[in-house]
Design a protein around this motif. Structure first.
Motif, mmCIF file in Angstrom:
data_model
loop_
_atom_site.group_PDB
_atom_site.id
_atom_site.type_symbol
_atom_site.label_atom_id
_atom_site.label_comp_id
_atom_site.label_asym_id
_atom_site.label_seq_id
_atom_site.Cartn_x
_atom_site.Cartn_y
_atom_site.Cartn_z
ATOM 1 N N PHE A 287 0.809 -1.216 0.000
ATOM 2 C CA PHE A 287 0.000 0.000 0.000
ATOM 3 C C PHE A 287 0.848 1.275 0.000
ATOM 4 N N THR A 288 2.080 1.196 0.482
ATOM 5 C CA THR A 288 2.874 2.405 0.669
ATOM 6 C C THR A 288 3.024 3.189 -0.637
ATOM 7 N N ALA A 289 2.647 4.469 -0.599
ATOM 8 C CA ALA A 289 2.713 5.382 -1.747
ATOM 9 C C ALA A 289 1.886 4.877 -2.927
ATOM 10 N N ASN A 290 0.942 3.983 -2.641
ATOM 11 C CA ASN A 290 0.140 3.401 -3.709
ATOM 12 C C ASN A 290 -1.359 3.613 -3.503
ATOM 13 N N LEU A 291 -1.749 4.001 -2.281
ATOM 14 C CA LEU A 291 -3.165 4.185 -1.954
ATOM 15 C C LEU A 291 -3.639 5.592 -2.289
ATOM 16 N N THR A 292 -4.919 5.710 -2.627
ATOM 17 C CA THR A 292 -5.551 7.020 -2.758
ATOM 18 C C THR A 292 -6.149 7.405 -1.409
ATOM 19 N N TYR A 293 -6.535 8.646 -1.265
ATOM 20 C CA TYR A 293 -7.125 9.120 -0.016
ATOM 21 C C TYR A 293 -8.353 8.303 0.369
ATOM 22 N N ILE A 294 -9.277 8.103 -0.553
ATOM 23 C CA ILE A 294 -10.514 7.410 -0.221
ATOM 24 C C ILE A 294 -10.251 5.949 0.115
#
Length: 343
Positions: A287-294
């Motif tokens: 997930f690191t630096a790969n997720l969006t805010y929502i």
């Protein structure tokens, strides 16, 4: 000064702690997983604005305030049992400091170290007259809020919590409904004014989640927006607390929100656990630096579910959370039973 106080647990404080934990993780996950800046005019951009209007600085303020309330209750109850509450509290904050140092290795923005240090500073204020404490805490709170210094707010918030303990604000709440309604209504109006001012200073574009200074207008605009948010924080936090306490006047609401109470009773375990779950999710699912805010919201909801179920089940068989148990052993320097007596 009157210091008669019940040894019974104040359930409302556990509900509020649980509520505060739910807000804290929504912001902490942004730094722990290094979330990318949202695209303009997207769902993520709208969620970012929501966080900085209604979450950032609001739940940290509640958690800080509750530490102050717990500070007062701990020493008062220990003294009432014939123990030296001051010595026990010092052990308690030393243990908290140690936990905080370890936690900071994985979560640099963690709060436990700050609370421990402020606890050392404010210990003499336990014996200070409550009216003096109230004046000092309110003056410092207003001053630091206007300056927009978030970390500095911790001291007056904890002192204000201690002062509310001295005034026994959370005892016999059923008899204080009228005052609670007036307080909540006033804080609602102040919150509305503060949010409107913050809205007028909303950045045109999504931003990096930090306060920066430069001669570039966009960065200065973000700084002003975030600083106004810090100023609003204690006011909106006060409204949240008042509104939740009013809701909890209803037995039906207490039943519906009961998982929140158990979540709050294990606040120490669950606060550290939030970091563990977030970092594990980041490693397992990349997930690191790969997720969006929502998408961070979805991760937080999954962690809520896991931790609340765990808290409810755990407290059915044990007296306190696992980290609370270790903390208690260090504080009292003796082994204490963890499992409930089922006989």
């Amino acid at each position: 000064m009157k210091k008669t106080i019940t040894n019974n647990r104040i359930d409302e404080l556990d509900y509020i702690r649980g509520f505060a934990l739910m807000g804290i993780i929504l912001v902490n996950i942004l730094s722990l997983l290094d979330i990318k800046i949202p695209e303009p005019n997207s769902v993520d951009a709208n969620y970012q604005r929501f966080l900085y209007f209604f979450v950032e600085g609001r739940f940290y303020s509640i958690f800080s305030f509750l530490f102050g309330v717990g500070f007062y209750l701990f020493i008062t109850r220990a003294n009432a049992k014939g123990r030296n509450g001051y010595v026990l509290f010092l052990r308690r904050v030393v243990a908290m400091l140690a936990f905080g140092i370890l936690h900071s290795l994985y979560h640099p923005g963690e709060a436990l170290m700050v609370y421990a240090i402020v606890g050392f500073i404010l210990l003499p204020f336990y014996k200070v007259n409550r009216h003096i404490n109230l004046a000092i805490s309110v003056i410092l709170l207003i001053m630091f809020a206007i300056l927009g210094i978030k970390i500095a707010l911790t001291l007056p918030l904890i002192l204000l919590g201690l002062t509310c303990g001295q005034y026994q604000v959370f005892e016999n709440l059923k008899e204080k409904t009228k005052q609670l309604v007036l307080f909540t209504a006033f804080m609602f109006l102040l919150s509305g004014v503060g949010l409107y001012i913050q809205y007028l200073n909303t950045p045109d574009q999504p931003f990096q989640a930090m306060i920066l200074y430069s001669e570039e207008g966009a960065v200065d605009q973000v700084s002003k927006f975030l600083q106004i948010g810090v100023t609003n924080g204690p006011i909106i936090s006060a409204f949240y607390i008042g509104f939740l306490l009013l809701l909890l006047q209803s037995k039906m609401v207490q039943t519906i929100l009961s998982p929140l109470k158990y979540y709050g009773r294990m606040a120490f375990t669950n606060y550290i656990g939030q970091t563990v779950f977030i970092l594990l999710a980041g490693q397992l699912f990349h997930f690191t630096a790969n997720l969006t805010y929502i998408q961070t919201l979805y991760v937080c909801i999954a962690i809520y579910a896991l931790q609340m179920i765990f808290s409810v089940v755990w407290l059915r068989f044990f007296k306190m959370g696992p980290l609370e148990w270790i903390w208690r052993i260090i504080t009292y320097w003796q082994a204490v039973p963890l499992r409930k007596n089922t006989t």
